[in-house]
Design a protein around this motif. Structure first.
Motif, PDB file in Angstrom:
ATOM      1  N   GLU A  12      -6.502   2.084  -6.053  1.00 20.75           N
ATOM      2  CA  GLU A  12      -6.082   2.716  -5.190  1.00 20.75           C
ATOM      3  C   GLU A  12      -5.186   2.016  -4.068  1.00 20.75           C
ATOM      4  OE1 GLU A  12      -9.112   4.898  -3.305  1.00 20.75           O
ATOM      5  OE2 GLU A  12      -9.466   6.140  -5.060  1.00 20.75           O
ATOM      6  N   ALA A  16      -0.903   1.381  -3.414  1.00 22.67           N
ATOM      7  CA  ALA A  16      -0.369   1.335  -2.159  1.00 22.67           C
ATOM      8  C   ALA A  16       0.325   0.045  -1.722  1.00 22.67           C
ATOM      9  CB  ALA A  16      -1.252   1.998  -1.308  1.00 22.67           C
ATOM     10  N   ARG A  18      -1.327  -2.687  -1.472  1.00 25.49           N
ATOM     11  CA  ARG A  18      -2.214  -3.336  -0.537  1.00 25.49           C
ATOM     12  C   ARG A  18      -3.225  -4.072  -1.091  1.00 25.49           C
ATOM     13  NH1 ARG A  18      -5.462   0.166   1.205  1.00 25.49           N
ATOM     14  NH2 ARG A  18      -4.706   2.052   0.605  1.00 25.49           N
ATOM     15  N   ARG A 285       0.922  -2.308   5.853  1.00 26.00           N
ATOM     16  CA  ARG A 285       1.854  -2.673   5.044  1.00 26.00           C
ATOM     17  C   ARG A 285       2.917  -3.094   5.582  1.00 26.00           C
ATOM     18  NH1 ARG A 285       2.319  -4.915   0.859  1.00 26.00           N
ATOM     19  NH2 ARG A 285       4.412  -4.513   1.045  1.00 26.00           N
TER      20      ARG A 285
END
Length: 299
Positions: A12, A16, A18, A285
């Protein structure tokens, strides 16, 4: 909350762009500090138990695994449990029943063909038990006190073409890559090869993992996450914090013999270290996009 699959946290985060932080633990105080730090930061975290930590506990996996699972169950943030740097197939077979949702199988010191064969079989065994599998290609040096490979030695860095083929042949879910970090560093002076990281991120379709992150400065870590690292492993930094706090306390109070007196500040020091790493690794981000390799200052 109950344990969360560590692989879900990584995939996940990587999707993203990250990263999730993973901290290696040795004692109950390590476990408590990681969970406490994650709660303070409001971030998910992975608690990692290495094969070396299991050996330290007499080869018994369950005591530390059960303690970590209990701490996770009481945590206010998602916590995953990961078995790290496994070379023993018997230990690999115990992982799922001990509460681990993921495992890092490490055959990176073997010749390439042997690494592929061993990792492919380990991934087959692990997947049959419902485990998410990380492996390593190249060699992140400094394991078990061994000196790091020279940066230009064959196999010292992960080759993107080999990485793509390795992931496809072995069927692993994540790949630890050698881009300049070193295990067990007590100074934060490692310089990462961000150009190589960019090529690896383009070549491989599974999350990339950075080992040896205790020796990587904050700016380099942020740039690595921005460049495609989805999981960041930290271990030695916790031990530096623990040992420093114990030494400082006993220097001030040489008469004390109750371990609770010096383990409490040691646990607090480790929790503070967890918070500081999480602030860098799980930064938003927008902030990470502003960090490029050219902007890294090594602070």
């Amino acid at each position: 909350m109950p344990l969360v699959p560590a692989g879900d946290l990584v995939t996940e985060a990587a999707a993203a762009r990250r990263a999730v932080a993973a901290f290696n633990v040795i004692t109950l105080e390590h476990v408590e500090a990681v969970v406490e730090g994650a709660e303070r930061a409001g971030s998910p975290v992975i608690v990692q138990v290495s094969e070396n930590a299991v050996a330290f506990h007499g080869g018994r996996l369950l005591p530390l695994a059960r303690a970590a699972a209990a701490a996770a169950a009481a945590a206010r943030v998602p916590v995953g449990l990961h078995l790290d740097h496994v070379t023993d197939d018997d230990l690999l077979r115990q992982a799922a029943d001990a509460g681990f949702s993921s495992v890092m199988y490490d055959a990176s010191r073997l010749p390439h063909a042997a690494n592929v064969a061993a990792t492919r079989e380990a991934a087959r065994l692990a997947h049959a038990r419902g485990l998410w599998v990380e492996a390593e290609l190249g060699e992140v040096g400094g394991k078990e006190g061994a000196p790091a490979l020279d940066a230009h030695a064959p196999g010292a860095r992960t080759d993107p073409v080999e990485a793509r083929a390795f992931v496809a042949e072995c069927g692993v879910d994540a790949l630890a890559v050698a881009i300049g970090s070193v295990h067990a560093m007590t100074t934060r002076t490692a310089a990462l090869d961000h150009a190589l990281l960019a090529r690896l991120a383009a070549a491989v379709d599974v999350p990339l993992v950075l080992h040896g992150s205790s020796g990587v400065p904050d700016g380099e870590l942020a740039a690595a996450v921005a460049g495609g690292i989805g999981k960041v492993n930290v271990g030695t930094a916790l031990n530096v914090a623990l040992t420093g706090a114990v030494r400082a306390h006993l220097d001030r109070h040489p008469e004390q013999v109750d371990p609770r007196r010096y383990l409490a500040p040691a646990r607090e020091a480790m929790a503070g270290t967890v918070v500081r790493y999480l602030e860098v690794i799980t930064a938003d981000r927008a902030r990470q996009d502003a960090v490029t390799p050219a902007a890294v200052t090594g602070d």
